[in-house]
Design a protein around this motif. Structure first.
Motif: not given
Lengths: 481, 96
Positions: A131, A133, A142, A148-149, A151, A155, A184, A406, A419
């Motif tokens: 993600s 993160e 995103n 949203r992440v 991915g 990413g 994503y 995502p 995850m």
């Protein structure tokens, strides 16, 4: 249309015809980055001055009549790929101030072709995560939905391309880290066959699975970047000496007679709307003349369990080099050499990385090696054999890239297993060393879906051909998918 | 099987990670949750299966024994946390 929004192939044609200059294009991308990056956070390090210098050099080469598809094209590089003189952090505190003294082979090849580097893209720390993160610095959002992440782990690379902050990017994929973020973010991502692209200068996570590949706006762009980075490299003993074909020749909108396998296990537990989009794409390819048949790869279900032994085992070994001695963070020098290493590593690595180091240390430790590591390696053999058997019947496999659209930032960050399940459809491809491509395939809940196309070893041409054909069908005005 | 705190201490020591018990306990739950997923491998019939360490066969890669261009010393030391006289400086590792 604004220059930064165009595809690599369109831009390189404009550069060839001298309709635009590399400097003009780079300025358009750099100023777009200034406006857009605060909302997205796709980069760890931006290199506008380097980009301008490289664009100037590209213009000089263009003025002398030189041309190739990447000459003057602004690109983002994932921050685990070494760039000489440009900080390369791996999104980790332990490498926060590390400046590589050499270029990764892929970077040297991009520079030779004349690509322009606009920055180093954000990622999960040491490419461990799905993600972005787990970056030690900041999350990435995103571009298709800022809640949203994008991915992960690539990413930043996928978000940079999706938001036009780079015309193309390089990512790395150990268990899906190119394909899942590409899906994503609604862009194209390719994990090449293991050994197709040199890993020299890629900061290692799990060496038997890691592979560098392109993230681009179109399948054609993907082929053009692969063309430059693919090939044997004496600096990487695992790069394979198989001739590099002309990938552009593969770009024919023609799947007549191609045998598409639909692996049923890769649809189990998949979000219904995601599965539906993928089924629609498969139906469209069948309509275009492909033969579609259901196949089975029962061992794929074990892929996640194998991966989370093998990858942490390799990571625990690879990351032993971060000891505070020769480069990177150093903490606690007053504690003696062992104390310094222990303090440096505990403070320099994030939680996810530490977890994987501990799991890997356990899986490799005396008394448990046979029960875990060896079993996973044997399971890997069975999985590989199942793919080999299926590829006697079909030319490519088609399935979703990720099981869901995502997810939201923060939604899964503290769930140790959920995850990781996001990689369940991509991991088997790494374990078997196969090429895998993710191509945008409509929307589920209004969010991008990726169609994954898996090929035989070194058969990137067929994988790209199927992806290209699907892209043409999707873009055709008379069609609706 | 699940890891105990004692095993966690041992693994942290092997991996050279300075983590106190509270930190190790916080790591235990996610590690054990993930490890529960490994158990399904135990049920596979793997006795006669050869292990795969690389998906693509990899052999020794030999080259001629010719000296290449080494990294200049100052570049090799440029990222060092501490360096002096062309050498890496580390904490004392032998007693006086």
């Amino acid at each position: 249309m604004a220059l930064h929004t165009l595809s690599l192939s369109v831009l390189s044609e404009k550069l060839r015809r001298r309709e635009i200059s590399a400097t003009e294009l780079t300025e358009a991308v750099v100023s777009h980055i200034e406006r857009t990056e605060p909302q997205i956070g796709a980069f760890i390090t931006l290199t506008p001055e380097l980009a301008r210098q490289m664009a100037k050099e590209a213009d000089a080469r263009l003025a002398e009549g030189e041309w190739n598809p990447l000459l003057g094209i602004p690109m983002a590089i994932k921050d685990n790929i070494s760039t000489r003189g440009v900080r390369t952090t791996c999104a980790s505190r332990i490498l926060e101030n590390y400046v590589p003294p050499y270029d990764a082979t892929v970077v040297a090849r991009l520079k030779q072709a004349g690509a322009v580097i606009v920055g180093k893209a954000n990622m999960d720390e040491f490419a461990m995560g799905g993600s972005t993160e787990y970056s030690a610095f900041h999350p990435t959002r995103n571009p298709r939905d800022l809640e949203r992440v994008p991915g992960g782990s690539s990413g930043g690379s996928a978000a940079a391309v999706a938001s036009d902050m780079a015309v193309a990017a390089l990512g790395s994929d150990t268990g899906g880290s190119i394909r899942q973020p590409a899906a994503y973010c609604g862009v194209v991502g390719l994990k090449p066959t293991y050994g197709r692209v040199s890993r020299y200068g890629l900061i290692a996570y799990a060496s038997s699975l890691d592979q560098i590949g392109p993230i681009t706006k179109t399948v054609e762009d993907c082929a053009l970047v692969l063309q430059v980075i693919a090939g044997k490299d004496p600096m990487d003993a695992t790069s394979v000496d198989v001739p590099v074909p002309d990938y552009r020749e593969a770009l024919r909108p023609d799947v007549k007679g191609l045998r598409l396998g639909v692996p049923k296990e890769f649809f189990e537990g998949v979000h219904p709307e995601v599965a539906q989009r993928v089924q629609e794409a498969i139906a469209a390819l069948e309509e275009a003349g492909a033969e579609v048949r259901e196949v089975s790869i029962p061992m794929a279900e074990q892929g996640l369990a194998m991966y989370y032994i093998l990858a942490p085992a390799e990571c625990s070994s690879n990351l032993a080099r971060y000891d505070g001695v020769r480069y990177g963070l150093r903490v606690g020098a007053e504690k003696g050499h062992i104390g310094m290493m222990e303090a440096t590593r505990a403070q320099g690595f994030g939680k996810e990385v530490i977890q994987r180091i501990i799991i890997g240390t356990y899986a490799l430790s005396s008394g448990y090696y046979d029960a875990y590591y060896l079993k996973a390696q044997k399971g890997r053999t069975l999985l590989r054999q199942e793919f080999e058997r299926v590829f006697q019947e079909v030319d490519v496999l088609v399935c979703p890239t990720a099981p869901t659209p995502p997810f939201k930032l923060g939604e899964l960050v503290d769930d140790p297993v959920a995850m990781k399940l996001m990689d369940v459809l991509t991991i088997p491809v790494n374990l078997a060393g196969l090429p895998g491509l993710s191509v945008p395939c409509g929307l589920a809940e209004g969010l991008p879906v990726g169609l994954q196309i898996i090929g035989k070893p070194f058969d990137e041409p067929t994988v790209l051909r199927v992806g290209y054909t699907w892209e043409q069908i999707r873009e055709a005005p008379s069609q609706t998918p | 099987m699940a890891l105990t705190l004692e095993q966690m201490r041992h693994l942290a020591k092997l991996a050279r990670l300075e983590l106190d018990d509270a930190q190790l306990e916080a790591l235990m739950a996610p590690i054990n949750a993930l490890m529960a997923h490994f158990e399904k491998l135990q049920a596979l019939p793997l006795d006669d299966v050869e292990p795969t360490s690389h998906s693509i066969p990899v052999y020794n890669a030999f080259r001629e024994d010719i000296v290449g261009t080494p990294l200049p010393r100052e570049e090799a030391l440029a990222n060092a946390p501490e360096a002096r006289d062309g050498l890496f400086i580390v904490p004392r590792i032998v007693e006086e």
